[in-house]
Write a protein that holds these residues in place. Structure first.
Motif, PDB file in Angstrom:
ATOM      1  N   VAL A 107       0.830  -1.202   0.000  1.00  0.00           N
ATOM      2  CA  VAL A 107       0.000   0.000   0.000  1.00  0.00           C
ATOM      3  C   VAL A 107       0.869   1.258   0.000  1.00  0.00           C
ATOM      4  O   VAL A 107       0.589   2.218  -0.728  1.00  0.00           O
ATOM      5  CB  VAL A 107      -0.958  -0.002   1.216  1.00  0.00           C
ATOM      6  CG1 VAL A 107      -1.772   1.275   1.248  1.00  0.00           C
ATOM      7  CG2 VAL A 107      -1.876  -1.213   1.148  1.00  0.00           C
ATOM      8  N   VAL A 141      -7.637  -3.792   2.552  1.00  0.00           N
ATOM      9  CA  VAL A 141      -6.528  -4.745   2.526  1.00  0.00           C
ATOM     10  C   VAL A 141      -6.066  -5.063   3.949  1.00  0.00           C
ATOM     11  O   VAL A 141      -5.743  -6.218   4.272  1.00  0.00           O
ATOM     12  CB  VAL A 141      -5.354  -4.175   1.695  1.00  0.00           C
ATOM     13  CG1 VAL A 141      -4.113  -5.058   1.821  1.00  0.00           C
ATOM     14  CG2 VAL A 141      -5.758  -4.042   0.239  1.00  0.00           C
ATOM     15  N   PHE A 197      -7.314   1.456  -0.205  1.00  0.00           N
ATOM     16  CA  PHE A 197      -6.591   0.265   0.223  1.00  0.00           C
ATOM     17  C   PHE A 197      -6.837  -0.137   1.680  1.00  0.00           C
ATOM     18  O   PHE A 197      -6.251  -1.119   2.144  1.00  0.00           O
ATOM     19  CB  PHE A 197      -5.086   0.463  -0.002  1.00  0.00           C
ATOM     20  CG  PHE A 197      -4.676   0.415  -1.442  1.00  0.00           C
ATOM     21  CD1 PHE A 197      -4.606  -0.789  -2.109  1.00  0.00           C
ATOM     22  CD2 PHE A 197      -4.386   1.579  -2.135  1.00  0.00           C
ATOM     23  CE1 PHE A 197      -4.230  -0.844  -3.441  1.00  0.00           C
ATOM     24  CE2 PHE A 197      -4.020   1.542  -3.468  1.00  0.00           C
ATOM     25  CZ  PHE A 197      -3.946   0.321  -4.122  1.00  0.00           C
TER      26      PHE A 197
END
Length: 487
Positions: free
Chosen positions: A77, A125, A122
């Motif tokens: 990320v 995630v 993100f």
């Protein structure tokens, strides 16, 4: 001292006509940028390293879980968000060199909009980390523990977006020492907080992660105060609606920057993932992670020179001085190579005792020691490759480097690492050798690209980019309106 005064001082420096004098003057300019950047990056990476050291002494499982989260998820990320943030480095550096100081604050605000949006995408995630690691084939115990640790990294993700962009904004103006004070203070506070929360109050992993989050956000707060309270009067004119205009070209440059950086950071993540499939996964991951952290610690020096290369090249291209840009590249590369040789020798002979900083396991320490030769080569390359990437960032060539990274890392490095690790049964050493091959070929490719670059064309490109996005400063707009009213 204002940005205008800083620029006049740089321009008025009387350089000796001899080669020795020119090297000395350029070295002073480089170290003025690189030294604070090195200390700042060492301090920031030290926050992660200290946290990992505290977690590592809790057990091999905890160390492995932290390692896969930090080396795979966080790198994955951060590769995108920090890469997109590096567009700020290009734009602010060239704007400073061209004397368009008021645009720097607008570029900074645009980077916040773009990078924060990317970071938010993100977040899932980290939330579903356990499921992701199990899907990737990691052991259940490691995946479960990693899922708990990963949630603590979400606030860190947002803090790095703001801190990295503000540091690039300040570095482009040569305001480096304020970054030193803030980052060193952050590191000192983090060590104290970690000791209190982990050992004194016995909070374990939550204590280590809370200390890390507090430390990172203290840094962001300090940078905000410095910028917003008027210490950058030429570059920061307050929040502006102009940050939302012409944002699409910034997004395009940010994406190409993101692809360039993330492909570099993901490379190590893929190799750690491969290490997780070894027979002794905990030992393999812990070993690779420790070696990677040693190499990354030295990489902070390379990243300091990356900043110096980016700032020097972007400033000189903004001024239209191609000769100074090319000479600066030669001096930075020579300096970085010399430092890399010294640290590679240190890693070659003292990797075993260094390993005990991160682990109490004799098995892991011996495994780290067995990798001293490839580790030394990695350290040497880490002193050269970032400088070449910094040159590319300064010139705005991120999209070209992205293609180079794909070819060198993923078509050469990863396959070689997999073959040596699994087919030749060299395990972690084989994976590491594959990584070295990828980085070495990438460094040679960037060196060739730098040599073949038409720097006069880059000056034209930088000028066109700056003029295309140029907005009038608030005082200029006021003067124009007064003239129109008087007419």
């Amino acid at each position: 001292m204002s940005n205008i005064e800083e620029t006049l001082i740089i321009k008025s420096e009387a350089e000796d006509g001899s080669l020795k004098g020119r090297v000395w003057m350029e070295s002073k300019k480089i170290w003025r940028i690189a030294f604070p950047a090195i200390l700042a990056r060492m301090a920031l990476f030290g926050v992660i390293l200290v946290t990992q050291a505290f977690v590592g002494h809790m057990g091999a499982l905890e160390l492995s879980a932290f390692a896969v989260v930090q080396t795979i998820l966080v790198r994955f990320v951060s590769g995108v968000t920090l890469g997109m943030s590096s567009a700020t480095e290009t734009l602010c550096g060239q704007a400073f060199g061209a004397g368009q100081y008021h645009m720097m604050g607008i570029y900074l605000q645009r980077s916040w909009i773009v990078s924060t949006s990317a970071a938010t995408i993100f977040v899932p995630v980290f939330i579903f980390a356990t499921q992701i690691f199990k899907l990737l084939g990691e052991e259940d115990d490691i995946a479960t523990e990693a899922g708990i640790i990963s949630l603590w990294f979400i606030p860190v993700l947002y803090s790095t977006v703001f801190s990295s962009t503000m540091q690039m904004f300040l570095q482009a103006q040569l305001k480096n020492f304020v970054i030193i004070w803030l980052t060193v203070a952050t590191f000192a506070i983090h060590v104290l907080l970690s000791w209190i929360l982990v050992y004194l109050l016995n909070y374990g992993i939550p204590g280590a992660m809370v200390a890390m989050n507090i430390s990172f956000w203290l840094l962001v707060f300090g940078e905000f105060v410095y910028i917003l309270r008027g210490w950058c009067p030429d570059a920061w004119r307050g929040f502006s609606k102009a940050a939302f205009s012409n944002i699409l070209p910034v997004i395009k440059l940010s994406i190409s920057s993101g692809v360039m950086i993330c492909l570099e950071l993901w490379y190590n993540s893929v190799l750690v993932l491969l290490a997780g499939y070894m027979k002794s996964a905990e030992t393999a991951i812990a070993t690779f992670s420790i070696c990677l952290n040693i190499a990354t610690w030295e990489l902070m020096i390379g990243l300091g020179f990356l900043v110096a290369a980016s700032v020097r090249i972007s400033n000189e291209l903004g001024r239209g001085n191609t000769k100074a840009a090319k000479f600066s590249i030669k001096v930075i590369l020579s300096t970085g190579t010399f430092i890399g040789v010294i640290f590679s020798v240190v890693c070659l002979f003292w990797s075993h005792p260094i390993a005990y900083v991160f682990t109490s396991s004799e098995e892991v320490a011996k495994s780290v020691s067995s990798l001293s030769i490839p580790l030394a080569f990695s350290v040497l390359l880490n002193s050269i490759q970032p400088i070449l990437s910094g040159v590319a960032i300064g010139a705005g060539l991120q999209s070209v480097v992205a293609y180079v990274n794909i070819g060198c890392y993923y078509m050469v490095g990863v396959p070689i690492g997999a073959l040596l690790g699994y087919v030749a049964h060299l395990e972690v050493k084989g994976i590491w050798i594959g990584m070295i091959c990828g980085v070495a070929i990438q460094a040679l490719s960037l060196l060739f690209m730098t040599w073949r670059t038409d720097w006069e064309k880059q000056v034209t490109s930088a000028s066109e980019r700056l003029n295309r996005w140029l907005l009038n400063a608030p005082d200029q707009e006021s003067n124009q309106s007064l003239i129109q009213n008087s007419e």
